[in-house]
Design an enzyme around this catalytic site. Sequence first.
Site, PDB file in Angstrom:
ATOM      1  CB  THR A   1      -7.109  -1.304  -2.543  1.00 41.80           C
ATOM      2  OG1 THR A   1      -7.332  -2.053  -3.514  1.00 41.80           O
ATOM      3  CG2 THR A   1      -6.776  -0.264  -3.226  1.00 41.80           C
ATOM      4  CG  ASN A   2      -5.283  -6.044  -2.678  1.00 38.63           C
ATOM      5  OD1 ASN A   2      -4.890  -5.688  -4.111  1.00 38.63           O
ATOM      6  ND2 ASN A   2      -6.283  -6.416  -1.779  1.00 38.63           N
ATOM      7  NE  ARG A   3       2.434  -2.212  -2.774  1.00 37.11           N
ATOM      8  CZ  ARG A   3       3.707  -0.600  -3.439  1.00 37.11           C
ATOM      9  NH1 ARG A   3       3.130   0.111  -4.448  1.00 37.11           N
ATOM     10  NH2 ARG A   3       3.644  -0.967  -2.488  1.00 37.11           N
TER      11      ARG A   3
END
Length: 403
Positions: free
Chosen positions: A210-212
């Site tokens: 995933t990402n921030r």
Amino acid sequence: MSILSGKRIVLGVTGSIAAYKAADLASKLTQAGARVDAILTSSAEKFISPLTFQSVTGRRAYIDKDLWGNEAHVLHVGLGHDADLLIIAPCTANTIAKLAYGQSDTLLTVSALASTSPLILSPAMDGGMYDHPATQENLDTLRKRGAYIIEPSEGHLASGLTGKGRLPETYELIGHIRLVLARGGLLAEKKVLITAGGTQEPLDPVRVLTNRSSGRQGYALAQAAMDAGAQVTLVTTPTSLTPPVGAEVIQVNTAKQMLDAVLVEFPESDTLIMAAAVADFRAKEVSNDKIKKEGGVPQIILEATDDILKAVAGLRSEVKRKQIVAGFAAESQDIFKNASNKLQSKNLDLIAANDISANDAGFSVETNRLTLIFADGRTESLPLMSKSEAAGIIIERIAALLE
Ligand code: CTP
């Protein structure tokens, strides 16, 4: 500026144990910049004092006795008359009945009768009273006359019973107030599709890539579009945020699920804003079982996901209505050049370029510093501002493009 800023709101409070929650509502509305005039019925005064409302609104709170005081001639028509909105929260079965019959024996019911501003009622009452045919018929009468009724929540009631009758949480009440204030706004009758959050691509049943992205910019856009009177569909990955009241929410996890949801919703939408941080890659094979340490360090082979905006670009010529498509460009270098390339390759009307190398803008923070680039070559650099403020500006620009 929030839609609540500068709004004149009359808050009627009636005799329910939930009256204490109305103080929180008065406080939050005041903090959001609204001018709140509270009117308490004499039964409300048994639960909470006018001083509480005066203290949180910084304005005099009115009580029934004022109907017979020196200012009575001004008050009884004045309070509701110049208001942007009258909300009665909590509203008892008794006050609902009085309003349905046009009775006007208290300052609150007189004010409601004399007022031409939108009326919101938030019924709150104990076991069975809400479902009683008398209350339901009265509410139907009021609904037919244009009153906006907020469904009470279900749960624990003061009597110890469980049922429908609780006053909704303050944020929900404020959400409904915003919906009513937004009527006839810049995007009235427009359908706005917004994506938010960071997609999650599974590796096995417990792990994801995933990402921030926190989803804040997307959620702020959804609220800003609602505040402009739009019908909003929010396609969101799991976040810690609460969607705006009134938005249709479609929960997704992966880029593929987001793509599928967007392709279904897009043809009926006037605008698409892709604020989500969509994974560009996913695991080529997802393990059905948890990947165990004993197997050694796994070699994960990735494959590309579909580009949602490019898929939408392919659809646009088939859709007959005028549509505006906006994207975001998360960049750490050559911001203008990279964002302009994305604007062209994804066939966008507008792109908001985001410098993610700055620590006060982009992912996981409350603020953003965006540069807007339009398809006709215009650019607009926005200073550092909250994501809500940035959202308000983007929505205004989109409304202008839709005209
Ligand atoms: N986007 C999309 N589908 C993807 C990836 C991104 O629709 N599979 C959208 C994003 O929601 C955003 C815009 O495309 O509105 C730009 O996303 P960004 O991540 O900045 O760029 P990418 O196209 O993914 O290119 P790169 O990661 O190489 O910068």
